[in-house]
Write a protein that holds these residues in place. Sequence first.
Motif, short mmCIF file in Angstrom:
data_model
loop_
_atom_site.label_atom_id
_atom_site.label_comp_id
_atom_site.label_asym_id
_atom_site.label_seq_id
_atom_site.Cartn_x
_atom_site.Cartn_y
_atom_site.Cartn_z
N ALA A 166 0.85 -1.10 0.01
CA ALA A 166 -0.05 0.02 -0.12
C ALA A 166 0.91 1.13 -0.15
O ALA A 166 2.24 0.99 0.65
N PHE A 167 0.27 2.39 -0.52
CA PHE A 167 1.11 3.65 -0.57
C PHE A 167 0.09 4.73 -0.17
O PHE A 167 -0.99 4.49 -0.74
N ALA A 168 0.68 5.73 0.41
CA ALA A 168 -0.19 6.82 1.04
C ALA A 168 0.75 8.04 1.14
O ALA A 168 1.91 8.19 1.22
N SER A 169 -0.04 9.21 1.23
CA SER A 169 0.71 10.18 1.42
C SER A 169 -0.57 11.64 2.12
O SER A 169 -1.58 11.40 1.92
N CYS A 170 0.19 12.69 2.55
CA CYS A 170 -0.54 13.77 2.71
C CYS A 170 -1.58 13.65 3.87
O CYS A 170 -2.95 13.43 3.32
N GLN A 171 -1.43 14.03 4.97
CA GLN A 171 -2.64 13.85 6.05
C GLN A 171 -2.69 14.86 6.94
O GLN A 171 -2.53 14.77 8.11
N ARG A 172 -3.06 16.15 6.51
CA ARG A 172 -3.26 17.02 7.29
C ARG A 172 -4.31 16.82 8.54
O ARG A 172 -5.67 16.43 8.10
N TRP A 173 -3.96 16.81 9.73
CA TRP A 173 -4.85 16.34 10.76
C TRP A 173 -6.17 17.29 10.92
O TRP A 173 -7.06 16.85 11.23
N SER A 174 -5.94 18.66 10.52
CA SER A 174 -7.16 19.66 10.79
C SER A 174 -8.23 19.33 9.86
O SER A 174 -9.52 20.17 9.73
N GLU A 175 -7.96 18.46 8.57
CA GLU A 175 -8.91 18.63 7.45
C GLU A 175 -9.82 17.33 7.38
O GLU A 175 -10.49 17.06 6.70
N GLY A 176 -9.56 16.42 8.31
CA GLY A 176 -10.21 15.19 8.18
C GLY A 176 -9.73 14.01 9.00
O GLY A 176 -8.76 14.00 9.77
N PHE A 177 -10.67 13.04 9.25
CA PHE A 177 -10.04 11.91 10.07
C PHE A 177 -9.47 10.55 9.44
O PHE A 177 -9.63 10.82 7.95
N TYR A 178 -8.56 10.03 9.97
CA TYR A 178 -7.76 9.31 9.41
C TYR A 178 -8.57 7.71 9.22
O TYR A 178 -7.78 6.59 9.44
N THR A 179 -9.65 7.71 8.85
CA THR A 179 -10.29 6.70 8.59
C THR A 179 -9.70 5.59 7.87
O THR A 179 -9.73 4.21 7.92
N ALA A 454 -0.22 7.60 -8.84
CA ALA A 454 -0.18 8.72 -7.71
C ALA A 454 -1.39 8.42 -6.87
O ALA A 454 -2.59 7.93 -7.28
N THR A 455 -1.08 8.55 -5.62
CA THR A 455 -2.12 8.10 -4.49
C THR A 455 -2.62 9.48 -4.09
O THR A 455 -2.06 10.70 -3.99
N THR A 456 -3.93 9.64 -3.80
CA THR A 456 -4.52 10.83 -3.18
C THR A 456 -4.34 11.08 -1.86
O THR A 456 -3.17 10.22 -1.34
N SER A 457 -4.66 11.91 -1.20
CA SER A 457 -4.23 12.30 0.15
C SER A 457 -5.28 11.39 1.23
O SER A 457 -6.45 10.91 0.86
N ILE A 458 -4.39 11.08 2.32
CA ILE A 458 -5.54 10.27 3.56
C ILE A 458 -6.33 11.39 4.03
O ILE A 458 -7.60 10.90 4.11
N SER A 459 -6.24 12.70 4.18
CA SER A 459 -7.22 13.51 4.76
C SER A 459 -7.13 14.94 3.98
O SER A 459 -8.02 15.90 4.41
N SER A 460 -5.75 15.32 3.61
CA SER A 460 -5.53 16.73 3.23
C SER A 460 -6.58 17.28 2.25
O SER A 460 -6.72 16.43 1.17
N GLY A 461 -7.25 18.20 2.33
CA GLY A 461 -8.38 18.80 1.19
C GLY A 461 -9.55 18.62 1.65
O GLY A 461 -10.55 18.69 0.82
N GLY A 462 -9.98 17.79 2.74
CA GLY A 462 -11.31 17.32 3.07
C GLY A 462 -11.89 16.42 2.21
O GLY A 462 -11.18 15.51 1.79
N ASP A 463 -13.07 16.23 1.96
CA ASP A 463 -13.71 14.98 1.50
C ASP A 463 -13.49 15.05 -0.12
O ASP A 463 -13.48 14.04 -0.52
N GLY A 464 -13.10 16.07 -0.86
CA GLY A 464 -12.75 15.96 -2.12
C GLY A 464 -13.98 15.85 -3.00
O GLY A 464 -15.32 15.78 -2.59
#
Length: 535
Positions: A166-179, A454-464
Motif C-alpha cells: 500500500a502507499f499513501a501520503s498527505c494527512q493534514r490532521w485538521s482537515e479530516g479523520f484518518y479512517t 499517484a495516490t490521493t491524500s489521506i485527509s488533506s483537502g477534506g472530502d474531495g
Amino acid sequence: MARRGTLALGRHLARRRLLQLGVLTAAAASLTTEAWSSTSTTAAPRFSEYPFSLGVASGDPAPDGMVLWTRLAPEPLAEDGLGGMPNRPVPVQFEVAEDDNFRRVVRRGTVVARPELAHSVHVELHGLRPGREYFYRFRVGRVESPVGRTRTLPPTGAPVGMLTLAFASCQRWSEGFYTAYRHMAEEDVDLVFHLGDYIYEDPINPTSNARQQTVPDYFQVEAITLPRYRTQYALYKMDPDLQAAHAAHPWVVTIDDHDVDDSWAADVPKENSPTPTREEWLARRAAAFQAFYEHQPVRLVSKPSGPDMQLYRRFAYGDLAEFSVLDTRQFRSDQACGDGRVIGCEDRLDPTRTMLGEEQERWLLDGLARSRAQWNVLAQQVFFCQRDFEEGPEQRFGMDEWSGYEPARARVIEGFRRTSNPVVLTGDVHVHAAAEVKSDFNDPTSETLAVEFATTSISSGGDGADVTPATLIRLKENPHLKFENQQRGYAVCTVTRRSWRTDFKILPYVVTPGAPISVRASYVTEAGRPGLQEA
C-alpha cells in the motif's frame, strides 16, 4: 494460489488479534507478564499517564530484520515537546516473537530512551529469518506497549512470485479523520510506503478544525522550533487509526515539503517564510529533521546531522521488485519562475537545474542500470509525468513538480530504457492518478517507457470529489493521463512476475469518522509491455 489464500486468512486473523491486543486495548496494557526478562524496573519513572500514547511502529525492513520504534510520552502534548518525561535516560525493554501471544520469543533486550531524542527508541534488529512475520512489544517499568506486527523481506535476489503493498501520503490532521488508515490496517499487505507530508507545519485552530477537537492554544503557532515539531508529530500520532496501520505493517517513510515547510527547496525556504534568512532556515530544517527521526521507524543512518539527513535508500523484495526511495526536496534547485503553475517558463528547461542533486541522480541511474529485479520502482514525492493545467494550445505546468525540472526528468526517463519494467509511485498531489511515462509528452504516439501511479491524500483537502471541471481539463490536455480522482484514500498494488495492478481505494467522506472504503478504479501494466489497461 491456494497457499497464498491460506496465508492471507492466517495473517488476517493474526492482524485482527493484533489490533484487539494492541492499539484497541492500550489502556489495559499495563499488566505484567512472566515472559519478560528479570531486568530491574526500579530505574523506570512513575508515569502520570500511559507512556506509550503514540503507539508502536516498525519500518525499513531487510531480509534479516527491521527497525522497531516507540516513544515514551505520558503527556504527549506538553508544550515543551518533552512529552511529560523526566530529563534523564530511561531503560526500555523489547521482545520479538513468532506469535502474537509471545510464546516463541526470538529476541529480547533493553535499549535506552534518551531525553535528547524525546525519549524515542529505535531498535535495529538483525539475524531474523527472511520472509517471516513477527510480533513485538515494549515495556518500561511495569507498563507494556501495544503489540505490533511486522515482517522481514525475502532474501535479496531470491525467487518471489507475489508482493502486495500500500502507499499513501498527505494527512493534514485538521482537515479530516484518518479512517483510511483503519481500513489499511486490515489490508493483507506486505509493506506500506508513505511518500511525504506525514505532518503539516501550519498552525491549527484550537477549536475550528474538521475534527472539532480542542487542542492547546500554542498550536496556533506554525511549527518552526523543535518543541513545536515534536508536539505536531505527537498530535498526529495520537490518532488511533494511524497507530493501527503502523502496528499492523512495516512502513518505509520519506519526507516532502510540509514535513518541514511548504514548497521548500534545499537551503531555500518558501516565499514569505517566517524563517527567511539562510541561517534561520537551516536551523528550522534541522529541527524538523530531528523531529522526523524521533517519530519514525528509520535506521540510524537516517539520524540527521544538523540540517542534513540521509533519506534516499533502496529496498529489494527478492528478485521481484527493487524500490528506490527518493528525496526530492533536500538537493533540488529552487523552483523556476516561482512555486506555482506557470505558462512559458524558460528556466524550467535549464539543464543545470536538478531535482535530486548530482549524487542522488547518479545513485538512482546506476541502480536502475544494475538492477536484475523484474520491477524497478521509484517511490517518490511529486508528480513525475507532464501535467498541463491550461485548456487550449498554451501549456501551464506546476513548477514544484518534475515538469519544472524538464532536463532532470528527461535523464531519468532515459535511465528507464536501461532497466526492466519501471514504475513510479507518487504522493503530494491529493489525487488518485494513473499515467503513462512518454519519451515525448507532447506527442501521444511517442514511446511509452514506464507508468506512474499517484495516490490521493489521506485527509488533506477534506472530502474531495470524484470528478471536477479541473479533472476534465487535465484528462483532455494530457492524453497520457488515463485516470484521475480527487476523493481521499490510498492505493494498493498487487505485483506478480507478469503484471502490476494498482487498486485506487476511496472514502466518500473524511470530515466525519467511520466512512466505508471502496475501489474506485484499477489499472494494470504488464511486464515487458509498458502502458496501462483498466482492469
